[in-house]
Scaffold this active site. Structure first.
Site, PDB file in Angstrom:
ATOM      1  N   ASP A 308       0.847  -1.198   0.000  1.00 33.27           N
ATOM      2  CA  ASP A 308       0.000   0.000   0.000  1.00 33.27           C
ATOM      3  C   ASP A 308       0.880   1.245   0.000  1.00 33.27           C
ATOM      4  OD1 ASP A 308      -2.226   1.575   0.013  1.00 33.27           O
ATOM      5  OD2 ASP A 308      -2.805   1.176   2.082  1.00 33.27           O
ATOM      6  N   ARG A 312       0.123   9.099   0.700  1.00 29.12           N
ATOM      7  CA  ARG A 312      -0.653   9.267   1.960  1.00 29.12           C
ATOM      8  C   ARG A 312      -0.052   8.430   3.091  1.00 29.12           C
ATOM      9  NH1 ARG A 312      -3.480   6.274  -1.595  1.00 29.12           N
ATOM     10  NH2 ARG A 312      -3.599   4.054  -1.096  1.00 29.12           N
ATOM     11  N   ASN A 313       0.715   7.395   2.736  1.00 27.96           N
ATOM     12  CA  ASN A 313       1.343   6.531   3.748  1.00 27.96           C
ATOM     13  C   ASN A 313       2.819   6.853   3.961  1.00 27.96           C
ATOM     14  OD1 ASN A 313      -0.978   5.122   4.360  1.00 27.96           O
ATOM     15  ND2 ASN A 313      -0.673   3.625   2.735  1.00 27.96           N
TER      16      ASN A 313
END
Length: 459
Positions: A308, A312-313
């Site tokens: 993922d 955003r991470n």
């Protein structure tokens, strides 16, 4: 003992009367080896909380172990799932006051039963699930079973006795004991919770302070989710790298609290969107790209797949370093994938079609992350639906370079988006290419960009 710099240790005793040059610490404190010492049997170390440095006696500390990733590791070793009342009674033999277990109710699906041994009898208490909370007597309400067991272990309330000894399910190992033994269990009384800084899919994230250090606290109240996160936590205990968000430890109190270093400048998407081109120049964008690449190269060396990877991470620290977060969640077992939850725009074609996740599918995601960085946080594949993205990418479509993107950076993105996974470079090769790109930007522009980002970050 021959510990390399960076090794984390747990203090076995207090050293309150430190001699000149020695480090002050208490039993249970976490210390990081900085260097070997000229004094035999001593190391130079840094206190993980106070940040002070000094000498420590090697016989007063033990190495902080990584947790074994073990499916038997349970936050609720006393939970036996769907078993009948008579089976539960059988498991609570020989009789012992305060011996207990929890089972799923067969008669009332969705509810639980707390079974407690007292005075050679077994008492069954129905645990009713209503309004997202659990209760036995409509007086005390709990968020989850962990919370409930914690309460009745201290207070008998409306039970016949306080809970004393859990009857463990066969094969279950107490996560609490393992965390405590390896030095990852933190003390709730030393945590000061501050403001809510975000809502994750699984629970709230708070700013906090733990023994003087600013931290982020991810709180997970749902039992099942907390159990899944236990596996992520076990993975995180193995990882130490300057470009990965560092796990400080875990607190078990009314659920699971995962305590990490606080990344004051938030996630990379918001960081870029709120500052833009006037503050963050191309050299700083390349620095962020390189930071993420180095973190991923380390994960690759540990044979871990992120699955993922997206801007955003990625979180930004106080001194403008980008660090990868949210790694390890069931990532070691490539079979368990919820297709509905896959981030389509970031996921490689072979992972979308055949659920084939690998470092090379992470490389594809990294290419999309590079696009996000050079587009200053714009959403990738603008104005395209998820279905369109799937179809077009499969047919060979690739995004155009973002506005003003250096040609070298776009060339790296395209390498990441090779249709065949084996043709995509590994992260070490990508790092070399980014270092070459960075060396092309003049030293003054690199330094100026770093400085501008720092001032922009503090705004």
């Amino acid at each position: 003992m021959n510990w390399a710099p960076g090794t984390q240790c747990v203090a076995k005793c207090d050293n309150r009367k430190a001699k000149p040059g020695e480090l002050l610490y208490h039993k249970g404190d976490i210390l990081t080896i900085v260097d070997t010492s000229t004094r035999k049997g001593f190391y130079a170390a840094r206190h993980n909380t106070t940040e002070e440095e000094g000498l420590i006696n090697s016989s007063n500390v033990r190495e902080r172990e990584a947790l074994r990733v073990d499916p038997g590791l349970s936050l609720m070793p006393w939970f036996h799932g769907k078993i009948s009342g008579p089976t539960a009674v059988g498991k609570l033999q020989p009789p012992q006051d305060g011996l207990f277990l929890v089972r799923e109710s067969i008669r009332h699906p969705g509810d639980y039963v707390l079974c407690v041994s007292f005075s050679k009898e077994v008492f069954h208490y129905r645990v009713i699930y209503q309004d997202n909370k659990l209760t036995i007597d409509n007086q005390q309400y709990f968020y989850n079973l962990i919370d409930m067991i914690e309460f009745y272990s201290k207070t008998k309330g409306s039970l016949v006795t306080t809970l004393v000894t859990p009857r463990k399910k066969q094969g279950a190992k107490s996560a609490e004991q393992e965390l405590s033994k390896t030095g990852w269990l933190l003390d709730i009384t030393k945590l000061i919770l501050g403001e809510n800084i975000g809502e994750g899919e699984f629970g709230a994230v708070y700013r906090g302070e733990y023994m003087g250090q600013m931290v982020a606290v991810k709180t997970i109240k749902c039992d099942v989710t907390a159990q899944a996160f236990m596996q992520e936590t076990a993975v995180m205990t193995k990882l130490q790298h300057k470009n990965l968000v560092r796990l400080l430890g875990v607190i078990l109190h009314k659920g699971l609290h995962i305590v990490t270093e606080l990344m004051t400048k938030g996630n990379l998407v918001n960081f870029l969107r709120t500052r833009g081109r006037s503050v963050v120049g191309p050299a700083q964008l390349l620095r962020f790209s390189l930071d993420v690449c180095e973190g991923m190269e380390y994960l690759e060396s540990k044979k871990l797949v992120h699955r993922d990877l997206a801007a955003r991470n990625v979180l930004i620290s106080d001194d403008s370093v980008a660090k990868v977060s949210d790694f390890g969640l069931a990532k070691m077992d490539s079979k368990e994938t919820d297709k509905a939850k896959l981030p389509v725009k970031w996921t490689a074609p072979e992972a979308l079609k055949k659920e084939k996740f690998s470092t090379k599918s992470d490389v594809w995601s990294y290419g999309v992350l590079l696009w996000e960085i050079f587009a200053y946080g714009r959403q990738p594949y603008p104005k395209m639906s998820l279905e369109e993205v799937k179809e077009k990418v499969e047919a060979g479509y690739r995004m155009e370079a973002p506005e003003d993107c250096p040609p070298g950076a776009y060339a790296i993105m395209k390498l990441c988006w090779e249709q065949e996974p084996r043709k995509r470079p590994g992260f070490s090769k990508l790092r070399e290419k980014l270092e070459q790109e960075l060396s092309k930007t003049s030293p003054s522009s690199a330094a100026g960009s770093q400085e501008a980002a720092k001032t922009g970050l503090r705004s």
